[in-house]
Design a protein around this motif. Sequence first.
Motif, PDB file in Angstrom:
ATOM      1  N   VAL A   1    -112.710  55.027  71.499  1.00 17.97           N
ATOM      2  CA  VAL A   1    -111.469  54.856  70.739  1.00 17.97           C
ATOM      3  C   VAL A   1    -111.123  53.374  70.617  1.00 17.97           C
ATOM      4  O   VAL A   1    -110.744  52.894  69.542  1.00 17.97           O
ATOM      5  N   GLY A   2    -111.271  52.634  71.699  1.00 19.34           N
ATOM      6  CA  GLY A   2    -110.988  51.205  71.664  1.00 19.34           C
ATOM      7  C   GLY A   2    -111.895  50.452  70.710  1.00 19.34           C
ATOM      8  O   GLY A   2    -111.432  49.597  69.940  1.00 19.34           O
ATOM      9  N   ILE A   3    -113.170  50.764  70.746  1.00 19.76           N
ATOM     10  CA  ILE A   3    -114.122  50.105  69.843  1.00 19.76           C
ATOM     11  C   ILE A   3    -113.797  50.414  68.390  1.00 19.76           C
ATOM     12  O   ILE A   3    -113.758  49.522  67.541  1.00 19.76           O
ATOM     13  N   VAL A   4    -113.549  51.678  68.091  1.00 17.08           N
ATOM     14  CA  VAL A   4    -113.278  52.083  66.706  1.00 17.08           C
ATOM     15  C   VAL A   4    -111.979  51.457  66.198  1.00 17.08           C
ATOM     16  O   VAL A   4    -111.941  50.886  65.106  1.00 17.08           O
ATOM     17  N   THR A   5    -110.909  51.539  66.979  1.00 18.12           N
ATOM     18  CA  THR A   5    -109.629  51.001  66.521  1.00 18.12           C
ATOM     19  C   THR A   5    -109.678  49.486  66.361  1.00 18.12           C
ATOM     20  O   THR A   5    -109.137  48.945  65.391  1.00 18.12           O
ATOM     21  N   ASN A   6    -110.333  48.789  67.280  1.00 16.36           N
ATOM     22  CA  ASN A   6    -110.441  47.333  67.156  1.00 16.36           C
ATOM     23  C   ASN A   6    -111.308  46.935  65.967  1.00 16.36           C
ATOM     24  O   ASN A   6    -111.011  45.953  65.284  1.00 16.36           O
ATOM     25  N   THR A   7    -112.360  47.683  65.716  1.00 12.09           N
ATOM     26  CA  THR A   7    -113.216  47.387  64.566  1.00 12.09           C
ATOM     27  C   THR A   7    -112.456  47.582  63.262  1.00 12.09           C
ATOM     28  O   THR A   7    -112.540  46.748  62.354  1.00 12.09           O
ATOM     29  N   ILE A   8    -111.708  48.658  63.163  1.00 10.83           N
ATOM     30  CA  ILE A   8    -110.915  48.910  61.956  1.00 10.83           C
ATOM     31  C   ILE A   8    -109.891  47.792  61.762  1.00 10.83           C
ATOM     32  O   ILE A   8    -109.712  47.283  60.650  1.00 10.83           O
ATOM     33  N   ALA A   9    -109.217  47.394  62.844  1.00 11.93           N
ATOM     34  CA  ALA A   9    -108.222  46.324  62.741  1.00 11.93           C
ATOM     35  C   ALA A   9    -108.868  45.012  62.324  1.00 11.93           C
ATOM     36  O   ALA A   9    -108.317  44.274  61.489  1.00 11.93           O
ATOM     37  N   ASP A  10    -110.038  44.703  62.884  1.00  8.33           N
ATOM     38  CA  ASP A  10    -110.739  43.468  62.514  1.00  8.33           C
ATOM     39  C   ASP A  10    -111.172  43.491  61.058  1.00  8.33           C
ATOM     40  O   ASP A  10    -111.054  42.479  60.355  1.00  8.33           O
ATOM     41  N   LEU A  11    -111.669  44.621  60.588  1.00  7.50           N
ATOM     42  CA  LEU A  11    -112.089  44.727  59.196  1.00  7.50           C
ATOM     43  C   LEU A  11    -110.901  44.566  58.245  1.00  7.50           C
ATOM     44  O   LEU A  11    -111.015  43.927  57.201  1.00  7.50           O
ATOM     45  N   LYS A  12    -109.751  45.144  58.608  1.00  9.23           N
ATOM     46  CA  LYS A  12    -108.562  44.991  57.781  1.00  9.23           C
ATOM     47  C   LYS A  12    -108.114  43.526  57.757  1.00  9.23           C
ATOM     48  O   LYS A  12    -107.702  43.018  56.714  1.00  9.23           O
ATOM     49  N   GLN A  13    -108.208  42.854  58.897  1.00  7.14           N
ATOM     50  CA  GLN A  13    -107.819  41.448  58.972  1.00  7.14           C
ATOM     51  C   GLN A  13    -108.747  40.585  58.118  1.00  7.14           C
ATOM     52  O   GLN A  13    -108.293  39.706  57.397  1.00  7.14           O
ATOM     53  N   ILE A  14    -110.045  40.852  58.171  1.00  3.73           N
ATOM     54  CA  ILE A  14    -111.006  40.105  57.352  1.00  3.73           C
ATOM     55  C   ILE A  14    -110.731  40.335  55.873  1.00  3.73           C
ATOM     56  O   ILE A  14    -110.737  39.390  55.072  1.00  3.73           O
ATOM     57  N   LYS A  15    -110.472  41.584  55.504  1.00  3.40           N
ATOM     58  CA  LYS A  15    -110.187  41.904  54.104  1.00  3.40           C
ATOM     59  C   LYS A  15    -108.915  41.195  53.639  1.00  3.40           C
ATOM     60  O   LYS A  15    -108.855  40.656  52.530  1.00  3.40           O
TER      61      LYS A  15
END
Length: 78
Positions: free
Chosen positions: A57-71
Motif C-alpha cells: 500500500v505504501g509503495i503504490v500510494t507513494n508512486t501515485i503521488a509522485d506521478l501526480k507531482q511529476i505530471k
Amino acid sequence: MTKENEKKTFVQVISGAICGTIMILCSLVYVILGITLNFWHPGWLIVFAGGLTCGIVGIVTNTIADLKQIKKEEKDKE
C-alpha cells in the motif's frame, strides 16, 4: 527544517490510515483465531501478511503521488 516539523501530505495520511486499519484487522483476526481455534502457530502468518500488505500500500500510494507531482510539474512548465 527537520523531519519532525514537516507536515504530512494527504497521501501519507491516507496511507497511514489504511495501514493502521490493515494491521488492527490482522491482529484481531489472529487473536480471534488463536483463541477460538488454537491457531496460534501458523496464525502469525496473518500478521506477517498484514505487514507485507502495508508495504505494498505504501509503495503504490507513494508512486501515485509522485506521478501526480511529476505530471503537475510538467504542466506548470508549459
